[in-house]
Design a protein around this motif. Structure first.
Motif, PDB file in Angstrom:
ATOM      1  N   ALA A 179      -1.040  13.253   5.296  1.00 49.40           N
ATOM      2  CA  ALA A 179      -0.801  12.127   4.399  1.00 49.40           C
ATOM      3  C   ALA A 179      -1.087  10.908   5.266  1.00 49.40           C
ATOM      4  CB  ALA A 179       0.641  12.122   3.920  1.00 49.40           C
ATOM      5  N   THR A 180      -1.845   9.965   4.747  1.00 54.67           N
ATOM      6  CA  THR A 180      -2.310   8.853   5.569  1.00 54.67           C
ATOM      7  C   THR A 180      -1.815   7.527   5.037  1.00 54.67           C
ATOM      8  OG1 THR A 180      -4.394  10.020   5.130  1.00 54.67           O
ATOM      9  CG2 THR A 180      -4.372   8.542   6.931  1.00 54.67           C
ATOM     10  N   THR A 220      -5.131   4.256  10.805  1.00 51.66           N
ATOM     11  CA  THR A 220      -4.130   4.755   9.863  1.00 51.66           C
ATOM     12  C   THR A 220      -2.994   5.378  10.664  1.00 51.66           C
ATOM     13  OG1 THR A 220      -5.244   6.899   9.724  1.00 51.66           O
ATOM     14  CG2 THR A 220      -5.792   5.250   8.025  1.00 51.66           C
ATOM     15  N   ASN A 230       3.765   0.446   4.059  1.00 55.91           N
ATOM     16  CA  ASN A 230       3.120   1.636   3.510  1.00 55.91           C
ATOM     17  C   ASN A 230       4.284   2.518   3.069  1.00 55.91           C
ATOM     18  OD1 ASN A 230       0.478   0.913   4.177  1.00 55.91           O
ATOM     19  ND2 ASN A 230       0.804   1.579   6.276  1.00 55.91           N
ATOM     20  N   THR A 232       6.253   5.509   0.901  1.00 59.63           N
ATOM     21  CA  THR A 232       6.192   6.749   0.150  1.00 59.63           C
ATOM     22  C   THR A 232       7.579   7.347   0.109  1.00 59.63           C
ATOM     23  OG1 THR A 232       4.957   8.762  -0.239  1.00 59.63           O
ATOM     24  CG2 THR A 232       5.654   8.375   2.015  1.00 59.63           C
ATOM     25  N   TRP A 274       1.090   5.628   0.841  1.00 63.40           N
ATOM     26  CA  TRP A 274       0.501   6.735   1.586  1.00 63.40           C
ATOM     27  C   TRP A 274      -0.437   7.482   0.642  1.00 63.40           C
ATOM     28  CZ3 TRP A 274       2.037   8.180   6.668  1.00 63.40           C
ATOM     29  CH2 TRP A 274       3.098   7.434   7.207  1.00 63.40           C
ATOM     30  N   ASN A 275      -1.548   7.937   1.177  1.00 63.64           N
ATOM     31  CA  ASN A 275      -2.483   8.759   0.409  1.00 63.64           C
ATOM     32  C   ASN A 275      -2.075  10.212   0.519  1.00 63.64           C
ATOM     33  OD1 ASN A 275      -4.189   6.599  -0.288  1.00 63.64           O
ATOM     34  ND2 ASN A 275      -5.178   6.702   1.716  1.00 63.64           N
ATOM     35  N   THR A 276      -2.280  10.965  -0.522  1.00 63.66           N
ATOM     36  CA  THR A 276      -2.075  12.422  -0.573  1.00 63.66           C
ATOM     37  C   THR A 276      -0.776  12.864   0.094  1.00 63.66           C
ATOM     38  OG1 THR A 276      -3.462  12.757   1.396  1.00 63.66           O
ATOM     39  CG2 THR A 276      -4.553  12.918  -0.750  1.00 63.66           C
ATOM     40  N   THR A 277       0.337  12.391  -0.432  1.00 64.00           N
ATOM     41  CA  THR A 277       1.641  12.720   0.154  1.00 64.00           C
ATOM     42  C   THR A 277       1.916  14.215   0.163  1.00 64.00           C
ATOM     43  OG1 THR A 277       2.722  12.329  -1.966  1.00 64.00           O
ATOM     44  CG2 THR A 277       2.667  10.489  -0.396  1.00 64.00           C
ATOM     45  N   ASN A 307       0.844  -1.189   0.000  1.00 70.11           N
ATOM     46  CA  ASN A 307       0.000   0.000   0.000  1.00 70.11           C
ATOM     47  C   ASN A 307       0.879   1.238   0.000  1.00 70.11           C
ATOM     48  OD1 ASN A 307      -2.486  -1.398   0.154  1.00 70.11           O
ATOM     49  ND2 ASN A 307      -2.108  -1.769   2.330  1.00 70.11           N
ATOM     50  N   LYS A 335      -2.420   3.661   4.788  1.00 71.98           N
ATOM     51  CA  LYS A 335      -3.554   2.743   4.892  1.00 71.98           C
ATOM     52  C   LYS A 335      -3.236   1.608   5.855  1.00 71.98           C
ATOM     53  CE  LYS A 335      -5.333   3.535   0.260  1.00 71.98           C
ATOM     54  NZ  LYS A 335      -5.672   2.918  -1.019  1.00 71.98           N
TER      55      LYS A 335
END
Length: 188
Positions: free
Chosen positions: A18-19, A137, A27, A29, A4-7, A2, A21
């Motif tokens: 930044a989250t 998260t 996770n 990034t 990270w979302n919205t780095t 997975n 999952k």
């Protein structure tokens, strides 16, 4: 794996996260720095990564975050080249520092590894859930990288005429001439 979302949300300290999952492992990034103002020829003496992290919502899970610096486009993960946070369980942001102003992360660094590196210099972060049933998260508000360096001595070649400033008062001298004609007396 997975990610990270919205780095980009981790580029400033603004409580927008930044989250990572929910996952047991990996996770990933990469936060890259494409330019800095380190002068050419400088000696790198330390690299510090500062993060503001928290566990999402209820805090039922625990996480660690491992950081690996990026050099030449590759995360440096061999031996003691990575650093890991302690267990993170709080839903309140914590300031976490990995490395220091005198820590080279078991590596050697040149200014060219950081400035103008075609693949960029940065940090790769891996969040790992270490306890709990999942559902939470790991939230990253901001990450900063501080590079400590010493500038190279400036060597100048060529010739120059030094400027001389004289603030002394000039000494005046006078020559006194004798104009008298001596008198000679003959006593023979």
């Amino acid at each position: 794996t997975n990610v990270w979302n919205t780095t980009t949300d981790a580029h400033s300290d603004n409580t927008v996260y930044a989250t990572g999952k929910d996952a047991e492992v990996a996770n990933w990034t990469t936060f890259r720095v494409t330019s800095t103002d380190i002068p050419s020829g400088s000696t790198i003496s330390g690299i510090q990564v500062d993060m503001q992290l928290k566990v999402g919502n209820s805090g039922n899970d625990a996480f660690t975050v491992t950081a690996a610096l990026i050099k030449g486009g590759t995360a440096q993960t061999g031996g003691s080249q990575t650093k890991t946070t302690g267990s993170l369980t709080s839903t309140t942001e914590s300031n976490i520092t990995l490395g220091s102003t005198s820590d080279l992360w078991a590596n050697t660094w040149a200014d060219t590894d950081i400035v103008g590196a075609t693949t960029g210099f940065g940090v790769q972060l891996t969040g790992t859930r270490t306890a709990g049933a999942g559902g939470e998260t790991i939230d990253l508000d901001v990450v900063t990288i501080t590079v400590t360096y010493a500038t190279a001595p400036q060597v100048r070649t060529g010739t120059s005429t030094p400027a001389i400033t004289d603030s002394a008062t000039a000494v005046k001298s006078s020559v006194i001439s004798a104009t008298e004609t001596p008198t000679i007396t003959d006593s023979a």
